[in-house]
Scaffold this active site. Structure first.
Site, short mmCIF file in Angstrom:
data_model
loop_
_atom_site.label_atom_id
_atom_site.label_comp_id
_atom_site.label_asym_id
_atom_site.label_seq_id
_atom_site.Cartn_x
_atom_site.Cartn_y
_atom_site.Cartn_z
N HIS A 157 67.98 -0.48 40.82
CA HIS A 157 69.33 -0.55 41.37
C HIS A 157 69.35 -1.18 42.76
O HIS A 157 70.43 -1.42 43.31
CB HIS A 157 69.95 0.85 41.46
CG HIS A 157 70.14 1.51 40.14
ND1 HIS A 157 70.77 0.89 39.09
CD2 HIS A 157 69.76 2.74 39.68
CE1 HIS A 157 70.78 1.71 38.04
NE2 HIS A 157 70.17 2.82 38.37
N ASP A 159 65.12 8.20 31.04
CA ASP A 159 66.41 8.89 31.12
C ASP A 159 67.28 8.65 29.90
O ASP A 159 68.43 9.09 29.86
CB ASP A 159 67.15 8.52 32.40
CG ASP A 159 67.15 7.03 32.69
OD1 ASP A 159 66.71 6.25 31.83
OD2 ASP A 159 67.59 6.64 33.79
#
Length: 364
Positions: free
Chosen positions: A156, A273
Site C-alpha cells: 500500500h 488475509d
C-alpha cells in the site's frame, strides 16, 4: 542519456553503493528473516489486528518441524536512508519524523503520542529491516531460483505516500535494485493479498518493464480506483468467494499471464488475509459479523495457491521471490509455515543447505 546529476543517475549511484546486496554462502538457505522484524512496544501494537510477531512464529514453526535450521537463515541489513531514497523522495522520509504521520500509516492512534525516537526504533526500524530483506531476496532469487523474505510486501506504500500498515515501498525498491544490480529488464508482480496493491500500481504506472497481476477483493480497503487502472491484469474477487472459485480464478489468471509476458523475475506478494475470518480481509464495519464481507478461503486453499504460483515460475524457468504481506489472524503464521513446507515437499524449493540437513533449529 541520463546525465551525472539526473534523478536516474542518482538512483543508480545509490543502488550501486548500497550494502543491502552481499554475498551469501551456499550453506545458507534463501530464507531471509531477522528477529528485528517483530514489532513490540509497550503493548500498543496489539491495538492493530496485525500479528506483529507473525514473522518470528513462522520461523519457529519451520524450525520445530525440522524443515529449517536457524543457522541457515539469512539476516538482512537495515535499509539506510540512501537506500530508501532510491524510491522515496526526501520529503516523504522527513514526514516519518512526525509520530502522528506514522500513527496514521500504522492505524494505531496512540503511536502519535510517543516520542519519534521510540517510533523509529520500535516500528520503523523493523520495517526498514524487512525492506532490506525484500531487496536481498531478489538477488538470492536470481542466484538460487527462489527466495522467501519472511516479511515485507508493503504494497500500500508508494513513493510519496504510506498507508495500510505500510511505511516503505519495499516492492518498488527491490525491483529498482534488480533493474540495476541484476540487469533484470522484465519483472512480473503477482499480488494475491486480499487488498489491492495500490502502492506498486502507482509506482510502476507507466513502466512497461513491470507487469502487474493483481488478485484482490474489490469491495474492501484501499478502494484506490485511480491506481487500479495501472494493472496489466486485474482479477477482482467478491466477498464470500469460496476456495474452489478462488483457485479457478488464480489458475485462469496465471494462464493469461503466461501468454502475455515473459519475465525474468517474479515478485510474489503472498498475503494470507484471504483466509476465512481474517479481521482485515473484509469490509471493516462488518469485521465482527461472521461470514459477511470477507473471502472464505481455507488454509489448504492458501497452500494450493502458493504451490500454483511457484509451479508457474518453475515451468517458465523464472526466478521467484516471495513476500508474506498481509494476514491478521494468529493462525496465519502456521498456514504460511505449512505452505513453505508443502513447497519443499513438492520440490519447488530446496530448504536444505549444502552443509548438513535441516535440524530442529532452536529459539528464533
Amino acid at each position: 542519456m541520463a546525465t551525472s546529476s539526473s534523478p536516474e543517475s542518482l538512483r543508480r549511484t545509490r543502488i550501486l553503493s548500497s550494502k543491502l546486496y552481499f554475498d551469501v554462502p551456499l550453506s545458507k538457505v534463501p530464507v531471509i528473516y531477522s528477529s528485528a522484524y517483530n514489532i513490540a512496544f509497550f503493548g500498543i501494537e496489539k491495538l492493530h489486528p496485525f500479528d506483529s510477531s507473525k514473522w518470528g512464529r513462522i520461523c519457529q514453526f519451520l524450525a520445530s518441524e525440522g524443515v529449517l535450521d536457524k543457522k541457515c537463515i539469512i539476516e538482512p541489513e537495515e535499509a539506510s536512508k540512501e537506500d530508501l531514497l532510491v524510491v522515496h523522495p526526501e520529503k516523504y522520509l522527513d514526514s516519518l519524523q512526525n509520530s502522528l504521520t506514522v500513527a496514521k500509516i500504522m492505524e494505531v492512534p496512540p503511536v502519535a503520542m510517543l516520542p519519534n525516537c521510540i517510533v523509529q526504533r520500535k516500528a520503523l526500524y523493523p520495517f526498514r529491516k524487512q525492506v532490506g530483506g525484500s531487496v536481498l531476496a531478489a538477488k538470492l532469487a536470481k542466484e538460487r531460483g527462489w527466495a522467501i523474505n519472511v516479511g515485507g510486501g508493503f504494497h500500500h506504500c508508494s513513493a510519496d505516500k504510506g498507508g495500510g500498515f505500510c511505511a516503505y515501498a519495499d516492492i518498488s525498491i527491490c525491483i529498482h535494485f534488480a533493474f540495476v544490480q541484476l540487469k533484470v529488464s522484465r519483472v512480473m508482480i503477482i499480488d494475491v493479498d486480499a487488498h489491492q496493491g495500490n502502492g506498486h500500481e502507482i509506482d510502476f504506472a507507466k513502466d512497461k518493464r513491470v507487469y502487474i497481476l493483481n488478485v484482490y477483493n474489490s469491495e474492501i480497503y484501499p478502494g484506490d480506483y485511480n491506481a487500479r487502472r495501472f494493472n496489466d491484469q486485474k482479477v477482482e474477487v467478491a466477498s464470500g468467494t469460496t476456495t474452489d472459485v478462488y483457485l479457478k480464478k488464480v489458475d485462469d489468471a496465471l494462464e493469461v499471464a503466461r501468454r502475455s509476458f515473459d519475465p525474468e523475475l517474479v515478485v510474489y506478494n503472498a498475503g494470507t488475509d484471504i483466509l476465512d475470518g481474517d479481521p482485515l480481509g473484509c469490509l471493516r464495519f462488518l469485521a465482527l459479523v461472521p461470514k459477511i464481507g470477507w473471502l472464505e478461503i481455507s488454509p489448504d486453499g492458501v497452500i494450493k495457491r502458493d504451490e500454483k504460483v511457484f509451479a508457474f515460475a518453475r515451468e517458465k524457468g523464472i526466478s521467484i521471490l516471495m513476500l508474506t504481506s498481509g494476514g491478521y489472524m494468529k493462525s496465519s503464521a502456521r498456514v504460511i509455515a505449512d505452505s513453505i513446507i508443502n513447497l519443499s515437499r513438492k520440490q519447488l524449493i530446496d530448504m536444505s543447505g549444502t552443509q548438513g540437513t535441516a535440524g530442529t533449529g532452536g529459539q528464533i
